[in-house]
Design a protein around this motif. Structure first.
Motif, mmCIF file in Angstrom:
data_model
loop_
_atom_site.group_PDB
_atom_site.id
_atom_site.type_symbol
_atom_site.label_atom_id
_atom_site.label_comp_id
_atom_site.label_asym_id
_atom_site.label_seq_id
_atom_site.Cartn_x
_atom_site.Cartn_y
_atom_site.Cartn_z
ATOM 1 N N VAL A 1 -53.294 4.265 1.549
ATOM 2 C CA VAL A 1 -52.800 3.374 0.772
ATOM 3 C C VAL A 1 -53.511 3.219 -0.490
ATOM 4 O O VAL A 1 -54.737 2.741 -0.298
ATOM 5 C CB VAL A 1 -52.597 2.048 1.263
ATOM 6 N N PRO A 2 -53.561 3.959 -1.344
ATOM 7 C CA PRO A 2 -54.184 3.967 -2.751
ATOM 8 C C PRO A 2 -54.360 2.545 -3.381
ATOM 9 O O PRO A 2 -53.590 1.925 -3.274
ATOM 10 C CB PRO A 2 -53.786 4.969 -3.593
ATOM 11 N N LEU A 3 -55.523 2.554 -3.948
ATOM 12 C CA LEU A 3 -55.792 0.893 -4.650
ATOM 13 C C LEU A 3 -56.193 -0.073 -3.448
ATOM 14 O O LEU A 3 -56.323 -1.268 -4.088
ATOM 15 C CB LEU A 3 -54.854 0.724 -5.684
ATOM 16 N N LEU A 4 -56.041 0.035 -2.153
ATOM 17 C CA LEU A 4 -56.617 -0.559 -1.150
ATOM 18 C C LEU A 4 -57.428 0.189 -0.448
ATOM 19 O O LEU A 4 -57.208 0.267 0.888
ATOM 20 C CB LEU A 4 -55.502 -1.237 -0.355
ATOM 21 N N THR A 5 -58.209 1.353 -1.008
ATOM 22 C CA THR A 5 -58.681 2.537 -0.162
ATOM 23 C C THR A 5 -59.546 1.913 1.011
ATOM 24 O O THR A 5 -59.263 2.564 2.037
ATOM 25 C CB THR A 5 -59.507 3.326 -1.132
ATOM 26 N N VAL A 6 -60.629 1.033 0.737
ATOM 27 C CA VAL A 6 -61.334 0.814 1.918
ATOM 28 C C VAL A 6 -60.581 0.043 2.961
ATOM 29 O O VAL A 6 -61.036 0.268 4.331
ATOM 30 C CB VAL A 6 -62.578 0.013 1.335
ATOM 31 N N LYS B 1 -46.277 9.159 -2.965
ATOM 32 C CA LYS B 1 -45.751 8.886 -4.396
ATOM 33 C C LYS B 1 -45.451 7.337 -4.321
ATOM 34 O O LYS B 1 -45.652 6.660 -5.304
ATOM 35 C CB LYS B 1 -44.553 9.912 -5.000
ATOM 36 N N MET B 2 -44.782 7.099 -3.265
ATOM 37 C CA MET B 2 -44.303 5.712 -3.269
ATOM 38 C C MET B 2 -45.467 4.668 -2.967
ATOM 39 O O MET B 2 -45.353 3.760 -3.767
ATOM 40 C CB MET B 2 -43.402 5.626 -1.777
ATOM 41 N N MET B 3 -46.389 5.059 -2.369
ATOM 42 C CA MET B 3 -47.554 4.306 -2.194
ATOM 43 C C MET B 3 -48.324 3.995 -3.444
ATOM 44 O O MET B 3 -48.577 3.024 -3.654
ATOM 45 C CB MET B 3 -48.623 4.820 -1.022
ATOM 46 N N MET B 4 -48.464 5.217 -4.288
ATOM 47 C CA MET B 4 -49.188 5.164 -5.474
ATOM 48 C C MET B 4 -48.199 4.216 -6.540
ATOM 49 O O MET B 4 -48.759 3.406 -7.032
ATOM 50 C CB MET B 4 -49.335 6.466 -6.033
ATOM 51 N N GLY B 5 -47.106 4.395 -6.470
ATOM 52 C CA GLY B 5 -46.032 3.596 -7.305
ATOM 53 C C GLY B 5 -46.034 2.220 -7.178
ATOM 54 O O GLY B 5 -46.173 1.483 -8.018
ATOM 55 N N ASN C 1 -40.511 -2.269 12.822
ATOM 56 C CA ASN C 1 -40.274 -0.934 13.518
ATOM 57 C C ASN C 1 -39.612 -0.321 12.926
ATOM 58 O O ASN C 1 -39.416 1.013 12.620
ATOM 59 C CB ASN C 1 -39.840 -1.389 14.995
ATOM 60 N N VAL C 2 -38.232 -0.954 12.539
ATOM 61 C CA VAL C 2 -37.110 -0.084 11.516
ATOM 62 C C VAL C 2 -38.114 0.427 10.344
ATOM 63 O O VAL C 2 -37.689 1.572 9.882
ATOM 64 C CB VAL C 2 -36.180 -0.933 11.031
ATOM 65 N N GLN C 3 -38.840 -0.446 9.462
ATOM 66 C CA GLN C 3 -39.697 0.199 8.406
ATOM 67 C C GLN C 3 -40.406 1.216 8.805
ATOM 68 O O GLN C 3 -40.398 2.273 7.998
ATOM 69 C CB GLN C 3 -40.466 -0.614 7.757
ATOM 70 N N GLY C 4 -41.194 1.232 9.993
ATOM 71 C CA GLY C 4 -42.163 2.251 10.428
ATOM 72 C C GLY C 4 -41.266 3.527 10.654
ATOM 73 O O GLY C 4 -41.731 4.649 10.536
ATOM 74 N N THR C 5 -39.977 3.451 11.366
ATOM 75 C CA THR C 5 -39.261 4.561 11.927
ATOM 76 C C THR C 5 -38.896 5.342 10.386
ATOM 77 O O THR C 5 -39.051 6.602 10.207
ATOM 78 C CB THR C 5 -38.174 4.179 12.372
ATOM 79 N N ALA C 6 -38.478 4.437 9.474
ATOM 80 C CA ALA C 6 -38.035 5.134 8.463
ATOM 81 C C ALA C 6 -38.896 5.846 7.680
ATOM 82 O O ALA C 6 -38.942 7.073 6.955
ATOM 83 C CB ALA C 6 -37.229 4.035 7.372
ATOM 84 N N MET C 7 -40.181 4.936 7.313
ATOM 85 C CA MET C 7 -41.388 5.706 6.704
ATOM 86 C C MET C 7 -41.856 7.226 7.321
ATOM 87 O O MET C 7 -42.127 8.086 6.835
ATOM 88 C CB MET C 7 -42.502 4.797 6.719
ATOM 89 N N GLY C 8 -41.623 7.195 8.673
ATOM 90 C CA GLY C 8 -42.327 8.182 9.477
ATOM 91 C C GLY C 8 -41.473 9.395 9.418
ATOM 92 O O GLY C 8 -41.694 10.575 9.628
ATOM 93 N N MET C 9 -40.155 9.149 8.943
ATOM 94 C CA MET C 9 -39.117 10.189 8.682
ATOM 95 C C MET C 9 -39.146 10.977 7.431
ATOM 96 O O MET C 9 -38.837 12.267 7.013
ATOM 97 C CB MET C 9 -37.880 10.049 8.851
ATOM 98 N N LEU C 10 -40.245 10.261 6.467
ATOM 99 C CA LEU C 10 -40.278 10.699 5.234
ATOM 100 C C LEU C 10 -41.470 11.737 4.871
ATOM 101 O O LEU C 10 -42.315 11.733 5.623
ATOM 102 C CB LEU C 10 -40.469 9.711 4.211
#
Length: 334
Positions: free
Chosen positions: A206-211, A312-316, A296-305
């Motif tokens: 997760v950029p901009l929350l690096t540490v 790009k999503m994280m940076m945006g 868990n739904v969010q995690g499943t969806a993110m894991g498929m991308l």
């Protein structure tokens, strides 16, 4: 190797590109179907076995770090509701006593408080060890955490070296040392629960929350290794990785990304109480979880991308959050 495989595919299909793309489509669809089916089974397993763990049988006491606010306080109260005595550990004695009084009044269990500022590093753990001596601790919730005040570039964080060391002490040293202190007696009794509250922000950079993101990745790998090492000795180490929960720590990030002054609990951003109950119900069902069905739904969806899209999503999102917070700070100065 990759070129050899590609050449074999080309030789098999020749110039018939439609067959090649059909094969790619079939493999992709099969993979997605497998992932969906696997997660459906996990969800069904949760509904069948949710809440089946009797924490009192693991030990009469639970230790919860970072227990005066947010998820930690909610975990402490929920464990107390299930009949377990609670040791609350945090840095504010006044807040600790307030939460202890609430728990004893509401749940009729015993409480103890330990004042500890986890940002200080190793100097406080001898005292914690002494104050926990003699207690039958069956559950340890490593919840204490520290995040950025808002999204920011690594080199732009104010007093970054001191700040980052505090963050590492809170997020990495605390989970390591508390597990080292509490778990030996669990192993001796051949039963115990170690629950480490990490973050979905440790699943991918997760950029901009690096540490913060790196610290939470440490907690994930630490948890999974402890589970592998000590599962045969009667210990269950669960890693919980929430997305947004409406807490004091996540509120600045939520407000920034939503450009709203107030964020109320919602389906995907639950209250700490809702989240802690769901997460505790998942103990014994899943040792690696987002803790709450919508997460868990969010995690499943993110894991498929694909990784590139996630990046790009994280940076945006991070850039959007940083811009919103800088605008808010500028308005306050005016």
């Amino acid at each position: 190797m990759a070129c050899s495989v590609l050449n074999n595919v080309i030789n098999v299909f020749g110039k018939d590109s439609s067959a090649y793309f059909a094969m790619i489509g079939f493999v992709t669809a099969s993979y997605i179907a497998f992932k969906v089916a696997f997660n459906v089974i996990k969800i069904l397993k949760y509904f069948v076995f949710a809440g089946s763990t009797n924490f009192k049988k693991l030990g009469s006491w639970a230790v919860v770090t970072g227990s005066t606010d947010g998820i930690g306080k909610a975990y402490a109260k929920e464990l107390a509701e299930r009949g377990v005595n609670i040791v609350l550990i945090s840095r504010s004695e006044a807040k600790l006593q307030e939460v202890a009084n609430e728990i004893e009044k509401e749940s009729k269990v015993q409480t103890r408080i330990i004042v500890a500022d986890f940002s200080k590093g190793l100097e406080l753990y001898d005292s914690i060890r002494e104050q926990l001596a003699g207690l039958e601790i069956g559950t340890l919730v490593n919840n204490v955490g520290m995040n950025y005040p808002f999204h920011n570039y690594f080199l732009d964080v104010a007093d970054r070296e001191e700040y980052f060391m505090k963050m590492i002490n809170v997020n990495v040293t605390a989970v390591t040392m508390m597990t080292s202190i509490v778990m030996p007696a669990m192993v001796e009794r051949k039963k115990g629960a170690v629950i480490n509250i990490s973050s979905a922000g440790g699943l991918y950079p997760v950029p901009l929350l690096t540490v913060y993101s790196a610290c939470k990745a440490y907690e994930i790998f630490f948890s999974r290794c402890i589970q592998s090492e000590y599962e045969s000795k009667g210990i269950i180490c669960q890693c919980v990785m929430p997305y947004f929960v409406v807490t004091n720590m996540s509120m600045p990030l939520l407000v920034a990304t939503k450009k709203s002054k107030i964020v109320k609990p919602s389906l995907f951003e639950p209250s700490p109480t809702t989240y802690a109950k769901a997460a505790l119900d998942s103990f014994g069902v899943s040792d690696f979880t987002n803790g709450y069905w919508a997460h868990n739904v969010q995690g499943t969806a993110m894991g498929m991308l694909p990784e590139g899209i996630v990046k790009k999503m994280m940076m945006g999102m991070a850039e959007k959050g940083r811009k919103a917070n800088l605008e808010n700070m500028s308005k306050k100065k005016e």
